[in-house]
Design an enzyme around this catalytic site. Structure first.
Site, mmCIF file in Angstrom:
data_model
loop_
_atom_site.group_PDB
_atom_site.id
_atom_site.type_symbol
_atom_site.label_atom_id
_atom_site.label_comp_id
_atom_site.label_asym_id
_atom_site.label_seq_id
_atom_site.Cartn_x
_atom_site.Cartn_y
_atom_site.Cartn_z
ATOM 1 C CE LYS A 1 -4.095 -2.071 1.875
ATOM 2 N NZ LYS A 1 -5.035 -2.154 2.974
ATOM 3 C CG ASN A 2 5.347 2.909 -0.676
ATOM 4 O OD1 ASN A 2 5.593 3.283 -1.813
ATOM 5 N ND2 ASN A 2 5.896 3.438 0.376
#
Lengths: 300, 334
Positions: free
Chosen positions: A100-101
């Site tokens: 989720k970066n």
């Protein structure tokens, strides 16, 4: 090769400037702190080199959200003409650990744009979505790939697979809408009718789940159909003793439409349904249903 | 928290504890966490400072130091990085302006350069905004740019019509908004889009009943709110969902008592601070958004928050900006 194996004797590390705060600082991880010291020194002279590239890798492993590092890494990759397919492997490994970066996903987009090759992308996003079928970054990226490289043809069957696994996956329903309505080839009216029937079949499997309801209403809004097409479904569910606030809410929509066309009977039915929702079946949203009741009641 | 404590419902907001918690954040420099969040230090200052101000304790952080720190994050091109030495980015430029407005210290920086930087982030063809020169597009950035320029009273520097058009391309069939055209509706993106539309006087473009319903559908049986259907509840959605509902004048569609209970239960009674959900580790981000949520619900003892700018309301009034929403606070809960 680790960054520590390079020769750094010509570099004076720049320590962290933590602003006006006078407190002494002790970094927990000496390796990260050392790497950052070198990074600040190299970035200052904008050095594009193998050792700088290896250094960015180290920092990214520790802290993938450090967005300044990514920019620096891109510059180095491009100016040294590095093999960008190797970079795709690097990203894949990083995404596995940090799915989720923001920076990682955008970095992948930049690399793929440069490569002008999307052949690995569908399977890459599929892999990520297998682990987390609602990963917002993966879906948004997948949409970018589809749009950029015109990969519309297989998307519906991909979505179908995910919906069979989890009919409550709102992201997959959204993607279904995307695959049909953002496609440069516009769907036929007949296709939309089938799509509504498809949605109805799915609603019957999970009548309390909001996603297919929203989806079907979205398709209806794009077609020549009217919301009444769902009336039979709503009533059948009710008669079968299946109480779904979404089905009842859909009946409110239908009754409201007809009340606006002058039906006093349906106006009353709509009001009764709102009361049912407010007082029995969706009490947490009581104020919303009271509002809908009020709207119905004020139809002249 | 132990499991027995977890089930115990705190009946009040422990303001003193939360003030101490936020003050303690800057002294934890031997924690790895402190170093790994370096790139968002400036946002941390904004979250902490706004929380303190809402709790009537804005002086708990030294104003002079805060302003000096913010100034040290500005680059020659006008933009701000997330910390000293980090690249300029639209998000941090927005945070810098928010902090400076709270501290009433805009004169400490070169405003014209900020305006220039923010305006340069707009793609004049599509109206969209990129976060930095590397090109990532997101409606979050549209909001940051519009809020930031509005707080500087310089919306004239961008093409507002085009910016609005781009946001509207991100509107979905369920009434919500996503990060890019076609992307799934998400409560945080909805806050950004509705907030931006409110600032540019275009709320009429929102289907308020449909979107209001989608937003109040986010409330789960335990009172908490999620950000998308079938996702877990999280205290931060008390802000993203409620702010949008407030702007649309429909905050009362949420069950107020249940949500207040949920937020209060996410407090850590030992360390202070609010977590994403009861029993989890607290952080300053969730502490702020728990408090802003409570403020929107009219919880006593907190200053009113502006649902468009996420600033204490008095700050927005001091800047001289009009109220661009329909919210009724506290007493308006009928």
């Amino acid at each position: 090769m680790s960054f520590e194996n390079y020769d750094w004797s010509d570099v004076v590390p720049i320590e962290q400037d933590d602003g006006p705060d006078p407190l002494a600082q002790i970094a927990y991880d000496p390796e990260y702190s050392k790497a950052m010291g070198y990074f600040r020194a190299l970035a200052q002279k904008n050095e594009h080199s193998e050792r700088a590239l290896t250094l960015t890798e180290k920092i990214i492993e520790h802290n993938p959200a450090h967005y300044t590092i990514w920019h620096y890494r891109q510059q180095i990759l491009f100016s040294l003409n590095k093999d960008l397919y190797e970079e795709l492997d690097f990203i894949r490994n990083q995404v596995e650990q940090n799915p989720k970066n923001y920076q990682l996903w955008h970095h992948r987009q930049v690399i793929v744009e440069k490569l002008k090759d999307c052949s690995l992308e569908s399977s890459f996003t599929e892999e990520v979505l297998n682990d987390d079928s609602k990963n917002y970054h993966a879906w948004t990226y997948r949409q970018w790939v589809i749009r950029t490289f015109n990969l519309w043809d297989n998307e519906l069957s991909f979505v179908e697979k995910l919906l069979e696994k989890d009919i409550r996956n709102n992201s997959a329903w959204n993607q279904r809408y995307f695959a049909i309505f953002y496609n440069p080839t516009k769907p036929s009216e007949e296709f939309l009718e089938q799509e509504v029937q498809y949605g109805i079949t799915k609603i019957k499997l999970a009548p309390n789940n909001i996603s297919p309801w929203n989806y079907v209403k979205g398709v209806i809004a794009k077609s020549k159909l009217k919301i009444d097409v769902l009336e039979e479904l709503c009533k059948t569910l009710y008669q079968q003793g299946i109480i779904s606030p979404h089905a009842l809410g859909c009946l409110v929509d239908i009754y409201e439409d007809r009340a606006k066309c002058g039906s006093i009977n349906e106006k009353e039915l709509g009001i009764q349904t709102c009361i049912l929702l407010a007082e029995q079946h969706d009490t947490i949203r009581q104020k919303y249903w009271n509002y809908r009741k009020h709207v119905l009641a004020s139809i002249a | 928290m132990t499991s027995t404590e977890k089930t115990e419902r705190p009946s009040e907001l422990f303001i003193d504890l939360h003030v101490k918690y936020i003050q303690s954040l800057d002294t934890k420099k031997d924690d790895l966490e402190y170093w790994l969040t370096e790139h968002l230090r400036l946002s941390g200052v904004y979250w902490g400072l706004t929380a303190l101000d809402l709790m009537n304790n804005v002086d708990a952080l030294n104003k002079e130091e805060v302003v000096k720190y913010v100034v040290s994050c500005q680059h020659d091109n006008g933009g701000f990085g997330g910390h000293i030495g980090h690249d300029p980015h639209l998000l941090y430029t927005h945070y810098a302006v928010l902090i400076l407005q709270i501290e009433d210290s805009l004169d400490a920086v070169n405003v014209e350069k900020i305006v220039e930087y923010v305006a340069s982030r707009q793609d004049r063809q599509t109206g969209a905004f990129t976060g930095d020169e590397w090109g990532e597009i997101d409606t979050r950035f549209s909001y940051s740019a519009i809020s930031c320029l509005s707080l500087l009273k310089r919306l004239d520097a961008i093409d507002v019509k085009k910016a609005t058009e781009f946001i509207m391309l991100c509107k979905n069939f369920d009434g919500g908004f996503g990060s890019t055209p076609g992307a799934e509706s998400h409560a945080a993106q909805i806050f950004c889009c509705v907030g931006a539309l409110a600032i540019v006087n275009s709320l009429h473009l929102v289907d308020a009943d449909l979107l209001g319903w989608w937003l109040c559908e986010r409330q789960l049986k335990n009172g908490g709110l999620n950000g998308r259907p079938e996702k877990l509840e999280d205290v931060c959605y008390s802000w993203w969902v409620l702010s949008a509902l407030s702007i649309l004048g429909r905050v009362h569609w949420i069950n107020k008592e249940k949500l207040i209970d949920f937020i209060l239960t996410a407090q850590d009674l030992e360390t202070g601070g609010i977590a994403d959900r009861p029993g989890d580790m607290v952080d300053v981000f969730h502490t702020l958004f728990g408090l802003t949520g409570l403020s929107l619900l009219g919880y006593p003892g907190l200053k009113l928050v502006d649902p468009v700018y996420c600033l204490p309301k008095y700050v927005v009034q001091r800047v001289g900006l009009a109220e661009r929403y329909h919210a009724k606070y506290g007493g308006g809960f009928t």
